[in-house]
Design a protein around this motif. Sequence first.
Motif, PDB file in Angstrom:
ATOM      1  N   GLY A  96       9.834 109.555  48.668  1.00 21.27           N
ATOM      2  CA  GLY A  96      10.742 108.882  49.596  1.00 21.27           C
ATOM      3  C   GLY A  96      10.000 107.975  50.555  1.00 21.27           C
ATOM      4  O   GLY A  96      10.453 106.867  50.872  1.00 21.27           O
ATOM      5  N   PHE A  97       8.846 108.423  51.023  1.00 21.54           N
ATOM      6  CA  PHE A  97       8.023 107.611  51.929  1.00 21.54           C
ATOM      7  C   PHE A  97       7.582 106.321  51.237  1.00 21.54           C
ATOM      8  O   PHE A  97       7.616 105.235  51.822  1.00 21.54           O
ATOM      9  CB  PHE A  97       6.806 108.426  52.368  1.00 21.54           C
ATOM     10  CG  PHE A  97       5.906 107.714  53.345  1.00 21.54           C
ATOM     11  CD1 PHE A  97       6.155 107.765  54.710  1.00 21.54           C
ATOM     12  CD2 PHE A  97       4.808 106.990  52.906  1.00 21.54           C
ATOM     13  CE1 PHE A  97       5.323 107.109  55.606  1.00 21.54           C
ATOM     14  CE2 PHE A  97       3.970 106.336  53.785  1.00 21.54           C
ATOM     15  CZ  PHE A  97       4.231 106.390  55.150  1.00 21.54           C
ATOM     16  N   LEU A  98       7.179 106.438  49.975  1.00 17.14           N
ATOM     17  CA  LEU A  98       6.755 105.258  49.218  1.00 17.14           C
ATOM     18  C   LEU A  98       7.920 104.298  48.996  1.00 17.14           C
ATOM     19  O   LEU A  98       7.782 103.080  49.154  1.00 17.14           O
ATOM     20  CB  LEU A  98       6.156 105.690  47.874  1.00 17.14           C
ATOM     21  CG  LEU A  98       4.810 106.404  47.937  1.00 17.14           C
ATOM     22  CD1 LEU A  98       4.475 107.028  46.588  1.00 17.14           C
ATOM     23  CD2 LEU A  98       3.700 105.435  48.334  1.00 17.14           C
ATOM     24  N   SER A 113      21.725 108.054  42.922  1.00 16.38           N
ATOM     25  CA  SER A 113      21.034 109.340  42.816  1.00 16.38           C
ATOM     26  C   SER A 113      20.588 109.758  44.215  1.00 16.38           C
ATOM     27  O   SER A 113      20.796 109.042  45.207  1.00 16.38           O
ATOM     28  CB  SER A 113      19.810 109.197  41.912  1.00 16.38           C
ATOM     29  OG  SER A 113      18.823 108.410  42.559  1.00 16.38           O
ATOM     30  N   GLN A 114      19.941 110.904  44.286  1.00 19.02           N
ATOM     31  CA  GLN A 114      19.414 111.380  45.567  1.00 19.02           C
ATOM     32  C   GLN A 114      18.443 110.362  46.164  1.00 19.02           C
ATOM     33  O   GLN A 114      18.472 110.076  47.359  1.00 19.02           O
ATOM     34  CB  GLN A 114      18.725 112.734  45.363  1.00 19.02           C
ATOM     35  CG  GLN A 114      18.107 113.317  46.623  1.00 19.02           C
ATOM     36  CD  GLN A 114      17.372 114.615  46.340  1.00 19.02           C
ATOM     37  OE1 GLN A 114      17.251 115.032  45.195  1.00 19.02           O
ATOM     38  NE2 GLN A 114      16.864 115.253  47.381  1.00 19.02           N
ATOM     39  N   TRP A 115      17.566 109.803  45.291  1.00 18.69           N
ATOM     40  CA  TRP A 115      16.585 108.837  45.786  1.00 18.69           C
ATOM     41  C   TRP A 115      17.242 107.511  46.135  1.00 18.69           C
ATOM     42  O   TRP A 115      16.817 106.827  47.058  1.00 18.69           O
ATOM     43  CB  TRP A 115      15.475 108.641  44.757  1.00 18.69           C
ATOM     44  CG  TRP A 115      14.501 109.787  44.754  1.00 18.69           C
ATOM     45  CD1 TRP A 115      14.084 110.507  45.828  1.00 18.69           C
ATOM     46  CD2 TRP A 115      13.858 110.363  43.619  1.00 18.69           C
ATOM     47  NE1 TRP A 115      13.204 111.497  45.439  1.00 18.69           N
ATOM     48  CE2 TRP A 115      13.046 111.433  44.090  1.00 18.69           C
ATOM     49  CE3 TRP A 115      13.874 110.089  42.254  1.00 18.69           C
ATOM     50  CZ2 TRP A 115      12.267 112.209  43.234  1.00 18.69           C
ATOM     51  CZ3 TRP A 115      13.091 110.864  41.414  1.00 18.69           C
ATOM     52  CH2 TRP A 115      12.301 111.915  41.897  1.00 18.69           C
ATOM     53  N   GLY A 116      18.275 107.144  45.408  1.00 23.76           N
ATOM     54  CA  GLY A 116      18.998 105.928  45.751  1.00 23.76           C
ATOM     55  C   GLY A 116      19.662 106.035  47.109  1.00 23.76           C
ATOM     56  O   GLY A 116      19.654 105.093  47.910  1.00 23.76           O
ATOM     57  N   GLN A 117      20.249 107.205  47.382  1.00 20.38           N
ATOM     58  CA  GLN A 117      20.865 107.430  48.678  1.00 20.38           C
ATOM     59  C   GLN A 117      19.827 107.382  49.792  1.00 20.38           C
ATOM     60  O   GLN A 117      20.060 106.832  50.867  1.00 20.38           O
ATOM     61  CB  GLN A 117      21.576 108.784  48.685  1.00 20.38           C
ATOM     62  CG  GLN A 117      22.794 108.840  47.777  1.00 20.38           C
ATOM     63  CD  GLN A 117      23.339 110.246  47.609  1.00 20.38           C
ATOM     64  OE1 GLN A 117      22.737 111.219  48.077  1.00 20.38           O
ATOM     65  NE2 GLN A 117      24.473 110.378  46.936  1.00 20.38           N
ATOM     66  N   MET A 118      18.654 107.936  49.509  1.00 22.71           N
ATOM     67  CA  MET A 118      17.574 107.944  50.484  1.00 22.71           C
ATOM     68  C   MET A 118      17.128 106.513  50.810  1.00 22.71           C
ATOM     69  O   MET A 118      16.836 106.178  51.962  1.00 22.71           O
ATOM     70  CB  MET A 118      16.382 108.741  49.917  1.00 22.71           C
ATOM     71  CG  MET A 118      15.202 108.894  50.857  1.00 22.71           C
ATOM     72  SD  MET A 118      13.788 109.645  49.997  1.00 22.71           S
ATOM     73  CE  MET A 118      14.511 111.160  49.376  1.00 22.71           C
TER      74      MET A 118
END
Length: 703
Positions: free
Chosen positions: A627-629, A695-700
Amino acid sequence: MISDSLPERLQGTDGIRGKVGLACDFPETDPLSVWIQKKILTEEFFELYTFSFCQNLIDSGWSELGDSIIVGWDTRDPKGIFSDAAIRGIRKSGLTAVSIGVQPTPCVALYQLSREAAGAVVLTASHNPSEQNGIKIFLGHTGLKLFPADDIRLTKTIYSTDFKHLKKTPLQGDVVDEEVLARKFFKNVMLDSFNSWVSDRSLQKTSLVIDAANGAFIPVFEQMIQEFGGADVILCNTSLENGINHNCGVADLEGRHIVEANELSQEPLCHAEALKRLLEEGRRKREQNSESLTVGLVLDGDGDRCFMPVYDPQKDRIIIIDGDGLAILQLFWLKQNQKTREGQLYLNTVESSLEASRSALKAGCCVKQCAVGDKWILWDALLKAYQWKCNFFRNHINDPEFSRMLLNLENSFKNMEEQSSFDALELSLKIKNVDDYFQERIQDPKILEKLSNESNSFSSSDFLIGNEESGHLLSLTRIPNKEGRMIPAYAGNGLKTGLNSLMALESLRPSDPLKLIEWLNEKFPRGYSRSLPVYHVKQELLEPQSLLRNELKVLIEQVLEANGHSIEWHHRSQEPNMLMGLSLKNHLPELCVFVRNSGTEDKLSLYFRSLSNNREMLESVINPIYGFLLKNFKDPSKSSTQLEQYILRQLKENPLNLREIQNSAKNDSTFQEIFRLMHSRQQLIQYINNRWELSQWGQMLVN
């Protein structure tokens, strides 16, 4: 166009590659500016690049006017616009362009060694999409690819070359067509019993599905399809119209260990023809209670990489054997057939599985890792070959001058490693001088034959086998030189890798196919391997002086130490920008985490490699690091990042179908590629109930 702001190197991990366009679309701009400012390679840039490379060879004394440069290419340039331009650049330098047409990269690399050319140019973007192209370069005599010092020297020559003047320069060198000769040569090399472990009818019970990736191996298959040990061959993805690497080839399988049957009806694998045929054939064999294998060989566009999908009849799914698994298969076969000795080198890259190294250690090998890129494997292969060769030379020439030359060569290998100043041209010049000196003074055919026989043995050199997880594999290949005497060579060859690995699998596996997967898991434990790419990035943010890099480093330390793992940071001289940490147990790596920029694509990636017992823990720490990246390393100024953000915002409100998303994006020409990277590589979006959603990462990323 010379400026202090220009990059020191134009190249990435392996030459240069990127999206292509025509010079006529940029009438007021020189080709270097088009690449620097717009990241588009034109045919004029190809002419400039090959001319500059040849000029380096001439200026260094490596080549004289009239010497030969081999030129081959893959299938992404059917009109010959870029190959014609590359040939023009070679001819304008005064060297001879030997055109060999559409050929796999290993054919080009090996043919130039056999023909004793000054070098070779391969026009390819490897596994990259069809709208891209690029240039790989091999040096004559050694077969080395260009190292950082070579790239810097070539880049300086490009900067100092006035393209307006070059455009008017007359063609001085000749052009020679040797396509038929090169293809005949490569076929003979592939069928040589030393290079191919497949014997007549040895695979007659095997169903073999080959994915040619719509690429450079297609013409070769037309000549060799009957030579695969009697296997029942199903050839897929051989259409130039469908586009090289499009919905095929190794790239879509990277990072996958298992493909479930239902995945082949869903994005992104619903277009994977070869995997579908493999599943159908496997099911048919299972219904027949057949003991034969159903396997595949999946190549990339230029043919230097291979993965092996294997049908699992117990669970009706496909197991993917990557480059690590194929290398260990071959290592076990070599050991079983007594072609090795204790302590030989097994080499892989930092991307490889930790379990692969442990398997090699158990097999009696010395194990080492290098930076990503098969040029670094080539380095070690050549180093070990010349350590052996120098000893052979000393036993046959007692000459003070020659002794000084040998010592100077050995010191060059040593100094380049110690000083991180790898220079392929400088090293090749010294190697050629040593070899020429020996050839001039040794006229005894028995000694020359002894050199040929002993150097073409798996057990002579300390180097045995090297691989990348991504499917590059290098082991000894013998080829004829101009006089017909066999010489050793190393080049990544996807078909040779696949067929020899298949032969090793057939030789080693249990006879009952229902026990195959259990046997594979026992012999080749995968450990834990996860690779997570971030596209459209600012790669300079990963450089050692970057504050954001230090924040990333602290974050990794914190999340892993909270889970019981202290990290030791390691500097890699071959790739200084890579951030790499190891966690050791009993002096052996138990866990590895690293972040590195891609040298071939606009991305960086987060990698985890570990033993299986750390799987659950690592899955729990991925989110904060990845997520940081995603949040911090993307470049908001790039149009690709902006389109990605636009798509994410559209999906934030409601799930949509593909047509609705594409219409809202106003049919942007880059939509298909950006969308593919979002779902198949970064997993920012997912397909559920016939709709796309975050997805979860897309939301993030969008919040």
